[in-house]
Design a protein around this motif. Structure first.
Motif, PDB file in Angstrom:
ATOM      1  N   TYR A 162     -23.067 -16.797  26.620  1.00 43.35           N
ATOM      2  CA  TYR A 162     -21.812 -17.489  26.344  1.00 43.35           C
ATOM      3  C   TYR A 162     -20.684 -16.910  27.180  1.00 43.35           C
ATOM      4  CZ  TYR A 162     -20.955 -13.248  23.790  1.00 43.35           C
ATOM      5  OH  TYR A 162     -20.799 -11.935  23.471  1.00 43.35           O
ATOM      6  N   ASP A 163     -19.566 -17.565  27.126  1.00 49.17           N
ATOM      7  CA  ASP A 163     -18.318 -16.911  27.528  1.00 49.17           C
ATOM      8  C   ASP A 163     -17.239 -17.358  26.555  1.00 49.17           C
ATOM      9  OD1 ASP A 163     -16.288 -15.472  29.120  1.00 49.17           O
ATOM     10  OD2 ASP A 163     -17.970 -15.386  30.539  1.00 49.17           O
ATOM     11  N   ALA A 164     -16.082 -16.747  26.666  1.00 49.09           N
ATOM     12  CA  ALA A 164     -15.069 -16.938  25.645  1.00 49.09           C
ATOM     13  C   ALA A 164     -13.696 -17.153  26.259  1.00 49.09           C
ATOM     14  CB  ALA A 164     -15.026 -15.709  24.721  1.00 49.09           C
ATOM     15  N   ALA A 165     -12.868 -17.868  25.503  1.00 52.13           N
ATOM     16  CA  ALA A 165     -11.481 -18.058  25.934  1.00 52.13           C
ATOM     17  C   ALA A 165     -10.584 -18.129  24.702  1.00 52.13           C
ATOM     18  CB  ALA A 165     -11.346 -19.348  26.748  1.00 52.13           C
ATOM     19  N   THR A 166      -9.427 -17.513  24.821  1.00 51.78           N
ATOM     20  CA  THR A 166      -8.402 -17.625  23.790  1.00 51.78           C
ATOM     21  C   THR A 166      -7.204 -18.346  24.393  1.00 51.78           C
ATOM     22  OG1 THR A 166      -9.063 -15.595  22.686  1.00 51.78           O
ATOM     23  CG2 THR A 166      -6.799 -16.342  22.306  1.00 51.78           C
ATOM     24  N   VAL A 167      -6.795 -19.440  23.744  1.00 50.05           N
ATOM     25  CA  VAL A 167      -5.622 -20.172  24.210  1.00 50.05           C
ATOM     26  C   VAL A 167      -4.468 -19.841  23.267  1.00 50.05           C
ATOM     27  CG1 VAL A 167      -4.606 -22.450  24.634  1.00 50.05           C
ATOM     28  CG2 VAL A 167      -7.020 -22.022  25.197  1.00 50.05           C
ATOM     29  N   ARG A 168      -3.481 -19.135  23.797  1.00 46.16           N
ATOM     30  CA  ARG A 168      -2.320 -18.743  22.992  1.00 46.16           C
ATOM     31  C   ARG A 168      -1.130 -19.566  23.433  1.00 46.16           C
ATOM     32  NH1 ARG A 168      -1.129 -12.700  23.387  1.00 46.16           N
ATOM     33  NH2 ARG A 168      -2.845 -12.649  21.898  1.00 46.16           N
TER      34      ARG A 168
END
Lengths: 315, 262
Positions: A11-17
């Motif tokens: 997987y990979d991950a992203a945080t959208v702030r």
């Protein structure tokens, strides 16, 4: 990838702030070291939200700030991390529609997001992106009983399969039969990378890959002597490709078959140039030797240096 | 790099005096010496920079002789020698890159006598005279093997006198990484015969190919070289090419040089 028997999620991950002002920081697990994530990733989010790319900042490479990702390799950043970013942005949109629905006194199912405006379908009632993001952090008029304040979402994305970019490369070269020196005259690369987010970056990636592949095919080599001493330890002996070693490339991405299993329909493009070019160059060298009557030569190890070509021609 | 003192004399006399100090080393354009110092392959206690000595700089053309000051950069040679000796200007403009050509000097190149350098081939093929602060040395007596010359300790190349040939050309086959000469051949035709000098190839440094000179002196055409070849014995053999390959290249490049000169 776990479904394919990898026994681990790749997987990979992203945080959208989303900040109160409406600007956005996207924290991504994939690292950018020249591939232009800082340019291409915001394009995706900007298009989904209908806001300007300049409002979006990509944060990468600082493990104290980003979610845990698997990294940048295997031409995967946009296909995997980009997909995580899409998923997180979808969560943002869902929550933002709830806030907008509250502000507009409508059901969130009736809220449409277009060009940075939340509109009640079929009406002229709307609130702007910035009104919603401000309300998320200054929640005086807010559905506090339904959702928490704030606008920040994280998503992990584990691809269901590999992406399958494909391409065809053609190399035209001249071979000096007296010295064995090879000069590349023309090089054409046609690739199907699926949907392309930023054509200029993709073209640049192919150009860089071609230069790397041509370097591998004709020039680059680590050489040790019998005592284990590295002989190619400086650029006096390690031959890097230079501008004069490569031609002007013709690249084509007119065939774009979207990937069927990631939300962007994108396929890996980072490695294609470096993968397709060495065999194209070496095959062209062999073809040149055959047309010159050296039909006994069917293989030359890379790098195909003038000396190696000359030796092969000696039989 | 180890620490060193640096002196910047403005006259040959002061430079010679400074070079009298223990473990002093002359510094020309520094294109070989500075990398050697950085790699700690050399550790002189005093560097004597020749950069500020105007009397060893510049090009003068006088009749059939081109005289180039030892402190003249490759870029200056490339720019100023072309009308009198085009093959020499052509050699100079193809040394290294602009940064190298604007720092490196002909005197430095000849004093270092790198076996892959270009200028030794020009000097030897031209029968040039290497002028120092004490004497004049014929090119045939000057080059004594890889990195070895007839220069004494503290002797400075102040000028090089090139007799202008009737026809000449230098052909360099570049080593793929360094772009130095894997093999370079300089052919120069004079009224009294043809001279052929080869750089990059021999373990003894630059040398004259006498068989080719004889053949070309009676017939200055590439066909005069048909059937002539050199042995790979004594040729440099390294990761870029065997001795046999270098020997082969000498014959190929000599023909090309003759064609280019004719």
């Amino acid at each position: 990838m776990g479904q394919l028997g990898a026994r681990a999620g790749l997987y990979d991950a992203a945080t959208v702030r989303v900040n109160a002002t409406g600007s956005i920081s996207v924290m991504v697990g994939a690292h950018s070291h020249g591939q232009g994530h800082e340019t291409a990733f915001p394009q995706v989010v900007a298009e989904m939200l209908g806001i300007d790319e300049s409002m979006i900042d990509i944060v990468h490479g600082d493990t104290s700030k980003i979610p845990f990702g698997m990294g940048t390799y295997g031409s995967r950043s946009l296909a995997v991390c980009g997909s995580a970013m899409v998923r997180a942005t979808e969560k943002i949109i869902n929550k933002a529609k709830k806030i907008a629905g509250h502000l507009l006194e409508a059901s969130d199912a009736d809220i449409e997001l277009k060009d940075g405006q939340f509109t009640v379908a079929g009406t002229d009632k709307s609130v702007a992106w910035g009104d919603v993001t401000l309300a998320a952090y200054v929640p005086h008029n807010y559905p506090l009983e339904d959702i928490e304040p704030g606008l920040e979402e994280t998503a992990f994305y584990d691809p269901a399969n590999f992406t399958y970019p494909s391409g065809a490369y053609a190399c035209e070269l001249e071979l000096d039969p007296e010295t064995g020196r090879v000069t590349i005259e023309r090089f054409a690369a046609a690739d199907d990378f699926g949907n392309v987010v930023n054509p200029m970056i993709v073209e640049g990636q192919v150009h860089g890959g071609l230069a790397q592949g041509i370097g591998q095919a004709l020039l680059e080599s680590c050489v040790y002597d019998e005592n284990g001493q590295l002989l190619s330890a400086s650029y006096m002996d390690y031959a890097m490709p230079r501008a004069e070693d490569v031609p002007f490339y013709q690249v084509d991405h007119s065939c774009a078959t979207p990937c069927t299993h990631n939300p962007l329909g994108v396929k890996g493009c980072g490695e294609a140039g470096a993968i397709g070019s060495p065999p194209a160059v070496v095959n062209a060298v062999i073809d040149a030797l055959h047309s010159g009557g050296y039909t006994q030569v069917d293989h030359i190890d890379m790098p195909v240096s003038p000396h190696r070509v000359w030796k092969a021609m000696q039989g | 790099m180890y620490s060193f003192e640096i002196e910047s004399p403005t006259s040959v006399a002061d430079a010679v005096a400074a070079l009298g100090k223990e473990e002093a080393q002359a510094l020309g354009g520094g294109q070989t010496l500075i990398p050697s110092l950085k790699a700690r392959l050399a550790a002189p206690s005093v560097l004597v920079s020749l950069k500020n000595i105007d009397e060893i700089k510049g090009v003068s053309i006088n009749g059939d002789t081109v005289t180039i000051g030892g402190g003249t950069t490759h870029a200056t040679v490339a720019a100023e020698v072309g009308s009198a000796y085009p093959a020499l200007a052509d050699l100079a403009v193809n040394i290294g890159d602009p940064a190298v050509r604007n720092r490196g000097t002909i005197g430095g190149s000849l004093a270092n006598n790198d076996p892959s350098a270009c200028y030794p081939a020009a000097a030897l093929a031209s029968g040039a005279t290497i002028v120092t602060n004490t004497r004049e040395i014929a090119a045939d007596d000057y080059f004594e093997g890889m990195f070895t010359t007839a220069l004494e300790e503290g002797e400075i190349v102040t000028a090089v006198k090139f007799p202008v040939p009737e026809a000449a050309a230098y052909i360099k086959f570049e080593q793929p990484a360094s772009r130095f000469a894997l093999v370079g051949v300089f052919v120069a035709k004079y009224a009294d015969g043809v001279r052929v000098a080869v750089t990059g190839a021999s373990e003894d440094g630059v040398f004259r190919w006498s068989e080719a000179e004889s053949a070309l002196s009676s017939n200055f055409g590439a066909d005069a070289l048909d059937g002539l070849s050199l042995s790979g014995d004594g040729m440099i053999s390294d990761l870029h090419g065997s001795g046999d390959y270098r020997a082969h290249l000498i014959a190929v490049l000599t023909k090309r040089a003759v064609k280019a000169a004719a």
